[in-house]
Scaffold this motif. Structure first.
Motif, PDB file in Angstrom:
ATOM      1  N   ALA A 190      87.058  98.386  84.307  1.00  0.00           N
ATOM      2  CA  ALA A 190      87.783  97.484  85.201  1.00  0.00           C
ATOM      3  C   ALA A 190      87.209  96.093  85.023  1.00  0.00           C
ATOM      4  N   LEU A 200      84.231 104.419  88.470  1.00  0.00           N
ATOM      5  CA  LEU A 200      85.156 103.408  87.958  1.00  0.00           C
ATOM      6  C   LEU A 200      84.582 102.920  86.622  1.00  0.00           C
ATOM      7  N   ILE A 251      92.618 100.026  83.774  1.00  0.00           N
ATOM      8  CA  ILE A 251      91.673 100.682  84.682  1.00  0.00           C
ATOM      9  C   ILE A 251      91.471 102.114  84.207  1.00  0.00           C
ATOM     10  N   PRO A 265      93.277  99.828  90.433  1.00  0.00           N
ATOM     11  CA  PRO A 265      92.152 100.724  90.766  1.00  0.00           C
ATOM     12  C   PRO A 265      92.530 101.953  91.591  1.00  0.00           C
ATOM     13  N   TRP A 296      89.130 105.629  85.184  1.00  0.00           N
ATOM     14  CA  TRP A 296      88.179 106.367  86.010  1.00  0.00           C
ATOM     15  C   TRP A 296      87.618 107.528  85.207  1.00  0.00           C
TER      16      TRP A 296
END
Length: 381
Positions: free
Chosen positions: A341, A338, A280, A322, A282
């Motif tokens: 993912a 995001l 994940i 997440p 960001w």
């Protein structure tokens, strides 16, 4: 490009316009297909979209080195463009990101996809982002109507700046077929200062001092506990500015990366390679002075790895899950995307920071004006 089912291949602009007009369902434009894992999955709840393969819109249409302008088909690969610019010692100054290693994708990054996602690299702090370098475009809107906006000159400010809307629109406003970009002279050489820092706040403070200096910093990042500062230009100027900046910063431990190693270092920063193994990722934009405290708040909830770019204004977070509430809840100012993912997670969690009501209403009205039937990349953002 990996063969993909349910795909249409328009031969030219007229063919593309007819395909869009006659579409009975959602359409997903693709060029090199390297960025399909960015944004929410298109038309996820409806079972997907028909792909519009833009391979026919490939090639350099016009390149005028003396005028610092380049016009290309939207599906032209960045590699082809870079080779052409290298021959004239010029560059795309916004330093477009190549997301393939981070996303684990295949294919070839294209100019159209890069602009649609507004993927700008470390030099953005000096030269601006993809949006600032887009002078004009040709596109087909969601009604199937071809149009053009902007032009091939740098001074193009009359009327509503439609090209700026398309940079970062993620293919939701229209299908770009041709783009005109501003190019700039490439630096003769570069060097990078690496300075050890006890924590991120100290490193960002060092970057702020460097950016506030007179030495024209072209890259400012924090990687693995070190502040990294790029200086580029003509050889003698770079050597003098590096020495002068090192003296001004007065750091006890400074390593200097010479040109080739420096270029490789900043390619890794540009493409976020240090976080490639994180499931994940960001992408967080915030005020540099708030960056370290933001990451510290997220770290109270989960283990993470962080890479800071743009002097601390851009943060990449690598996580095992997440933790959307923790990330967005810790953000005082800015927005969090995001970026990486699995599709199921991107369909469940808002990929982009929810916009304030006034801005969200404006975005809806702009989308409605270009694509009233919501045919193009529905649900991507």
């Amino acid at each position: 490009m990996t063969d993909l089912p349910n795909r249409l291949r328009p031969r030219d602009e007229a063919d593309l316009a007819e395909l869009v007009r006659s579409a009975s369902g959602p359409l997903e434009p693709i060029g090199g297909a390297t960025k399909r894992a960015l944004g929410a999955p298109v038309a996820f709840e409806q079972g997907g979209a028909t792909l519009l393969d833009l391979a026919a819109f490939d090639g350099i249409v016009a390149y005028e080195p003396a005028e610092l302008t380049l016009t290309v088909g939207a599906a032209t690969s960045l590699g082809v463009v870079q080779r052409e610019l290298d021959a004239k010692q010029q560059m795309l100054a916004f330093e477009p990101m190549d997301p393939r290693v981070l996303l684990g994708s295949v294919g070839t990054p294209t100019v159209g996809g890069t602009v649609a996602a507004a993927l700008s690299g470390p030099r953005r702090i000096k030269s601006g982002g993809a949006r600032d370098h887009l002078l004009g475009l040709k596109a087909v809107n969601g009604r199937g109507e071809p149009f053009k906006a902007g032009g091939r000159v740098v001074k193009n400010v009359t009327g509503y700046d439609v090209p700026k809307l398309f940079a970062g629109s993620w293919g939701t406003l229209g299908v770009m077929t041709e783009l005109t970009l501003k190019v700039l002279p490439a630096p003769e050489t570069e060097r990078t200062l690496l300075i050890d820092a006890d924590d991120a706040s100290i490193a960002i403070s060092i970057l702020s001092r460097a950016l506030g200096s007179s030495h024209e910093v072209a890259g400012a990042a924090v990687v693995n506990g070190r502040a990294a500062i790029r200086i580029e230009g003509f050889g003698p100027s770079v050597a003098w500015r590096v020495d002068a900046l090192a003296r001004e910063l007065g750091a006890p431990t400074i390593e200097v990366l010479d040109a080739d190693i420096s270029r490789a270092f900043w390619r890794d920063v540009r493409d976020v390679r240090p976080l490639a193994t994180a499931p994940i990722v960001w992408r967080v934009s915030t005020t540099p002075s708030l960056a370290a405290a933001f990451v510290a708040r997220v770290a109270q909830t989960t283990s993470l790895r962080a890479l800071y770019d743009w002097g601390g204004g851009l943060i990449w977070l690598g996580l095992d899950a997440p933790h959307a509430d923790a990330v967005r809840g810790a953000l005082v100012d800015g927005h969090a995307m995001l970026f990486k993912a699995p599709a199921e997670i991107r369909a469940r969690i808002p990929v982009f920071q929810p916009a304030p009501p006034t801005l969200a209403d404006l975005e809806r009205r702009v989308k409605q004006s270009f694509d009233p039937d919501n045919r193009l990349n529905p649900g991507r953002r």
